[in-house]
Design an enzyme around this catalytic site. Structure first.
Site, mmCIF file in Angstrom:
data_model
loop_
_atom_site.group_PDB
_atom_site.id
_atom_site.type_symbol
_atom_site.label_atom_id
_atom_site.label_comp_id
_atom_site.label_asym_id
_atom_site.label_seq_id
_atom_site.Cartn_x
_atom_site.Cartn_y
_atom_site.Cartn_z
ATOM 1 C CB ALA A 157 27.500 -6.435 -10.984
ATOM 2 C CG ASP A 171 18.044 11.608 -1.404
ATOM 3 O OD1 ASP A 171 18.234 10.747 -0.514
ATOM 4 O OD2 ASP A 171 17.112 12.423 -1.357
ATOM 5 C CG ASP A 199 12.745 5.932 -0.942
ATOM 6 O OD1 ASP A 199 11.957 5.100 -0.477
ATOM 7 O OD2 ASP A 199 13.584 6.543 -0.257
ATOM 8 N NE ARG A 240 -8.599 -4.851 -3.639
ATOM 9 C CZ ARG A 240 -8.988 -3.595 -3.876
ATOM 10 N NH1 ARG A 240 -10.104 -3.131 -3.337
ATOM 11 N NH2 ARG A 240 -8.273 -2.808 -4.641
ATOM 12 C CE LYS A 289 -24.430 6.988 -5.471
ATOM 13 N NZ LYS A 289 -23.930 8.041 -6.300
HETATM 14 O O1 F6P Z 1 15.144 5.614 1.666
HETATM 15 C C1 F6P Z 1 14.622 4.377 1.980
HETATM 16 C C2 F6P Z 1 13.645 4.465 3.132
HETATM 17 O O2 F6P Z 1 13.118 3.180 3.358
HETATM 18 C C3 F6P Z 1 12.519 5.494 2.960
HETATM 19 O O3 F6P Z 1 11.491 5.019 2.129
HETATM 20 C C4 F6P Z 1 12.111 5.722 4.382
HETATM 21 O O4 F6P Z 1 11.529 6.999 4.528
HETATM 22 C C5 F6P Z 1 13.410 5.630 5.127
HETATM 23 O O5 F6P Z 1 14.306 4.896 4.309
HETATM 24 C C6 F6P Z 1 13.325 4.953 6.481
HETATM 25 O O6 F6P Z 1 14.563 5.037 7.087
HETATM 26 P P1 F6P Z 1 14.988 4.247 8.403
HETATM 27 O O7 F6P Z 1 15.291 2.837 8.021
HETATM 28 O O8 F6P Z 1 16.197 4.959 8.876
HETATM 29 O O9 F6P Z 1 13.833 4.293 9.347
#
Ligand code: F6P
Length: 326
Positions: free
Chosen positions: A25, A106, A131, A158, A215
């Site tokens: 995109a 982030d 995430d 499950r 239970k």
């Molecule tokens: O940020 C994405 C993520 O998959 C997280 O959920 C996880 O903690 C991390 O990256 C794992 O990172 P790597 O691929 O470096 O092990």
């Protein structure tokens, strides 16, 4: 403000399904609006070590349905140093790139903010992470697909949990956030979700196991968000096994399977909208913002707000898991 003629795109950090749809995109919207486009390989590494390729419309053909990222991705230590960023800036200028679109989580957007301030570069970010831990957007690109992958896996668990009358602890990703865990617990009808935002849930889990398990149910599934501080599902299962040795407990760690696969329609559409919005933002003179979608509307979120991780967990959803698992 200097005129933008050429836009560079990179994907950085953990890959997420829908990143390719976003690359497509961005590329096509840029070309449609008269910009040239360069693809930067392996995230910031490609800037630091000069792996930059010309992109045409055909460069992004037939990728909307593919998981992963055709640009590859990496976590780049060199870019966190001033020397690394200087090399990145010089390579970017030499390639004729005037602005960047950074797709990542982030860490990637934090790096983008520093780079943009240091060299006065127009940068627009897209939230690309399973995430969902970025502020200013209801969902990140990849979150919905990962959620569906978890749902599919837990549905299978499950069957065996119920047949063997077992208690399963299923660990899902999420970095330090519980969005994947909480939402997948609702979608799979799990008995509990253990998330970093609500530590007290562990006690409630003990109560659930001791009073309710035998239970009313012959099996249970507890979704546990990864959490190095508590040992995640393995740590929790050990504690529970000690207290309740009579339960036949098992641990499943879903791991990186959650990051793969063809993106869902929701992620493809989100990525396409956001990719297009990134080019519009640059044309409007926006910089240092991430594209978000809130209540169906595209919004510009300053990097500082996006990376704050202050979206909060929806307490009603946590309650819902409890109510619906009686
Ligand atoms: O940020 C994405 C993520 O998959 C997280 O959920 C996880 O903690 C991390 O990256 C794992 O990172 P790597 O691929 O470096 O092990």
């Amino acid at each position: 403000m200097a005129e933008i003629k050429c836009i560079g795109i990179l994907t950085s950090g953990g890959d997420a399904p829908g990143m390719n749809a976003a690359i497509r995109a961005v590329t096509r919207s840029a070309i449609f609006n008269g910009f040239s486009v360069k693809g930067i390989m392996r995230g910031y590494k490609g800037l630091v070590f000069n792996e930059i390729v010309d992109f045409r419309s055909q460069s992004v053909s037939n990728i909307i349905q593919q998981g992963g990222t055709i640009l590859k991705t990496a976590r780049c230590k060199e870019f966190s140093t001033p020397e690394g960023r200087k090399a990145a800036y010089e390579n970017m200028c030499a390639a004729g790139i005037d602005a960047l679109v950074v797709i990542g989580g982030d860490g990637s957007l934090t790096g983008a903010g520093i780079f943009a301030r240091e060299y006065n570069i127009p940068i627009v970010g897209l939230p690309g992470t399973i995430d969902n831990d970025l502020g200013g957007t209801d969902a990140t690109i990849g979150f919905d697909t990962a959620l569906n992958t978890i749902m599919d896996a837990v549905d299978k668990l499950r069957d065996t949990a119920s047949s063997h009358e077992r208690l399963f602890f299923v660990e899902v990703m999420g970095h330090t956030a519980g969005y994947l865990a909480l939402n997948s617990a609702i979608a799979t009808g799990s008995e509990a979700a253990i998330i970093p935002e609500m530590n007290t849930e562990v006690d409630q889990l003990a109560a659930l196991i001791s009073t309710g398990f035998r239970k009313s149910k012959n099996s249970a599934i507890v979704i546990v968000a990864e959490n190095p501080a508590t040992g995640g599902a393995t740590g929790l299962a050990e504690r529970v096994k000690k207290e309740f040795p009579e339960y036949d407990a098992r641990v499943t760690i879903l791991g990186h399977i959650q990051r793969g696969g063809s993106p869902t329609a929701i992620d493809r559409i989100l990525a396409s909208r956001m990719g297009h919005a990134a080019i519009e933002a640059l044309m409007e003179g926006q910089r240092n913002v991430m594209i978000g979608v809130e209540n169906g509307k595209t919004v510009y979120v300053p990097f500082s707000k996006a990376i704050k991780h202050d979206k909060g967990i929806d307490r009603d959803k946590a309650n819902l898991v409890k109510i619906l698992s009686i």
